[in-house]
Design an enzyme around this catalytic site. Structure first.
Site, short mmCIF file in Angstrom:
data_model
loop_
_atom_site.label_atom_id
_atom_site.label_comp_id
_atom_site.label_asym_id
_atom_site.label_seq_id
_atom_site.Cartn_x
_atom_site.Cartn_y
_atom_site.Cartn_z
N ASP A 239 2.81 -0.45 11.84
CA ASP A 239 2.78 -1.76 12.51
C ASP A 239 4.07 -2.55 12.28
OD1 ASP A 239 2.35 -2.11 9.83
OD2 ASP A 239 0.79 -3.63 10.05
N ALA B 218 15.38 10.70 -1.31
CA ALA B 218 16.55 10.61 -0.44
C ALA B 218 17.49 9.49 -0.91
CB ALA B 218 16.10 10.37 1.01
N GLY C 82 0.83 -1.21 0.00
CA GLY C 82 0.00 0.00 0.00
C GLY C 82 0.86 1.25 0.00
N GLN D 150 -7.08 8.27 3.68
CA GLN D 150 -6.00 8.17 4.69
C GLN D 150 -4.65 7.84 4.05
OE1 GLN D 150 -7.78 5.80 8.30
NE2 GLN D 150 -9.07 5.51 6.52
N ALA E 46 -12.26 11.05 21.11
CA ALA E 46 -13.30 10.03 20.90
C ALA E 46 -13.84 9.52 22.24
CB ALA E 46 -12.72 8.87 20.10
N ASP F 88 0.19 2.25 8.54
CA ASP F 88 -0.28 1.48 9.70
C ASP F 88 0.62 1.58 10.94
OD1 ASP F 88 -2.38 0.68 8.16
OD2 ASP F 88 -1.56 -1.29 7.68
N ASP G 40 4.98 -4.78 6.03
CA ASP G 40 5.36 -6.15 6.41
C ASP G 40 5.37 -7.13 5.23
OD1 ASP G 40 2.62 -6.07 6.30
OD2 ASP G 40 2.28 -7.04 8.24
N ARG H 196 -25.85 13.59 17.44
CA ARG H 196 -25.73 12.24 16.88
C ARG H 196 -24.55 11.47 17.44
NH1 ARG H 196 -27.29 13.60 10.61
NH2 ARG H 196 -29.46 13.06 10.85
N ARG I 37 1.02 -5.11 -5.19
CA ARG I 37 1.21 -6.29 -4.33
C ARG I 37 1.41 -7.45 -5.28
NH1 ARG I 37 -2.86 -3.56 -0.93
NH2 ARG I 37 -1.80 -3.00 0.98
N HIS J 232 -9.68 5.32 1.72
CA HIS J 232 -8.36 5.61 1.14
C HIS J 232 -7.92 7.07 1.19
CE1 HIS J 232 -8.97 1.52 -0.13
NE2 HIS J 232 -7.67 1.45 -0.35
N MET K 198 -8.42 3.01 8.82
CA MET K 198 -7.64 1.88 8.30
C MET K 198 -6.79 1.22 9.39
SD MET K 198 -6.40 2.75 4.48
CE MET K 198 -7.38 2.16 3.11
N GLY K 199 -6.27 0.06 9.02
CA GLY K 199 -5.45 -0.72 9.95
C GLY K 199 -5.96 -2.14 9.97
N ARG K 200 -5.52 -2.91 8.97
CA ARG K 200 -6.02 -4.28 8.81
C ARG K 200 -5.64 -5.15 10.01
NH1 ARG K 200 -4.72 -5.84 3.17
NH2 ARG K 200 -2.68 -5.24 3.96
N THR L 220 4.53 2.70 5.49
CA THR L 220 3.14 2.22 5.63
C THR L 220 2.41 3.14 6.59
OG1 THR L 220 1.74 0.51 6.63
CG2 THR L 220 4.04 0.49 7.30
N LYS M 72 -24.97 10.90 29.65
CA LYS M 72 -26.07 10.82 28.67
C LYS M 72 -26.35 12.18 28.03
CE LYS M 72 -27.00 6.48 29.78
NZ LYS M 72 -25.77 6.29 30.52
#
Ligand code: F6P
Length: 327
Positions: free
Chosen positions: A133, A25, A14, A257, A190, A131, A106, A166, A75, A255, A173-175, A129, A214
């Protein structure tokens, strides 16, 4: 110093904002050290098919601020096979490319790890990435930009949520990782964050909402794509049944993101990593990812980097922050 004269560079998996700054660079560092630099198009796919271009100083002019990747990305299923990797090796030999810099996540490093072991070929990785991760770096290229994109989007959602009283469920994202959700969720204030590492579950979320205030005009729940609840729409369905009085909406950021101008943090990270990768190869390093820990450049073996243990940042202490601050 060793005998490397020509370095290949590719982006894979990705895309992430800052990949172009990383390519720049690598090219500029290569030229600085009197090397030839070859751009490989469409990641491992282009490596297998020999889709190569010569890179000069000017090839990377005016790209530090651009999202996406000028080298394109993909990929590659073929690179997962030994036959595919053999074709890639043959292309590198035929084009007299002596070492590789691969920019990705990864999946990219899993392939690079096999490749460098099978052919005893020098490869250094750059973590690119959104993510974040990967083990062996505090931050990956693209993460900072992505969380700021989320924060900008959710601030807008908060305006409309507040006006209509509301509850919004926002999927980010973040599989396999909740790090985008966690940081951006704290950044937007949040009311709850659902991430695969903590597995709050729907019961946990219901308890949180039942015990929360509430009288709040708006509520934002951030759900990581990889959370066990299976996405924001599923969470929305369950909450509608449990809380019929709430006016609920779901928003999947998707996407956006991955795109956009990289932040200064990502540009600088990518710039440092690109130079370190070239210098590392010239000093005989291989089979490692460049990273930054506590502001220092470090190298981590691929098989360790892809373990992506996010324990520090997804610890109960971080999650407790959300609980304390959303009072
Ligand atoms: O790895 C980055 C990432 O953005 C993940 O968070 C997401 O699950 C995945 O890529 C989606 O990728 P694609 O749209 O390319 O299939």
């Amino acid at each position: 110093m060793n005998n490397i004269k020509n370095i290949g560079v590719l982006t894979s998996g990705g895309d992430a904002p800052g990949m172009n700054a990383a390519i720049r660079a690598v090219v500029r560092a290569g030229i600085y050290y009197d090397l030839q630099v070859t751009g490989i198009l469409r990641g491992y796919e282009g490596l297998i098919s020999g889709d190569f271009i010569d890179m000069e100083r000017k090839s990377v002019a005016n790209i530090i601020q651009r999202g996406g990747t000028i080298l394109k990305t993909a990929r590659s299923d073929e690179f997962r096979t030994q036959e595919g990797r053999r074709k890639a090796y043959d292309q590198l030999k035929a084009h007299h490319i002596d070492a590789l810099v691969v920019i990705g996540g990864d999946g990219t490093f899993t392939g690079a790890n096999l490749f460098t072991q099978e052919f005893d070929y020098p490869v250094i990785g750059l973590p690119g990435t959104i993510d974040n991760d990967l083990e062996g770096t505090d931050f990956t290229i693209g993460y900072d930009t992505a969380i700021n994109t989320v924060v900008n989007a959710v601030d807008k959602i908060r305006d409309t949520a507040e006006s209509h009283n509301r509850l919004f469920i926002v999927e980010v994202m973040g599989r396999d990782s909740g790090l985008i959700a966690l940081r951006s969720g704290i950044g937007v204030g949040a009311e709850a964050i659902m991430i695969p590492e903590a597995n709050m579950g729907i019961e946990g979320l219901v308890t949180r909402l039942e015990s929360g205030r509430k009288d709040k005009a708006s509520k934002i729940i951030i759900v990581a794509e990889g959370d066990d609840m299976g996405g924001a729409f599923n969470v929305g369905k369950v909450l509608e049944e449990k809380f019929p009085a709430y006016d609920i909406r779901v928003s999947v950021l998707g996407h956006i993101q991955r795109g956009g101008k990289p932040s200064c943090m990502d540009r600088v990270l990518a710039s440092r990593f690109g130079v370190a990768a070239v210098e590392g190869l010239l000093h005989g390093r291989s089979g490692e990812m460049v990273g930054q820990i506590h502001r220092e450049i470090v190298f981590t073996p691929f098989d360790h980097a892809i373990k992506h243990i996010n324990a520090a940042e997804t610890s109960p202490a971080w999650l407790k922050l959300v609980e304390i601050l959303s009072l």
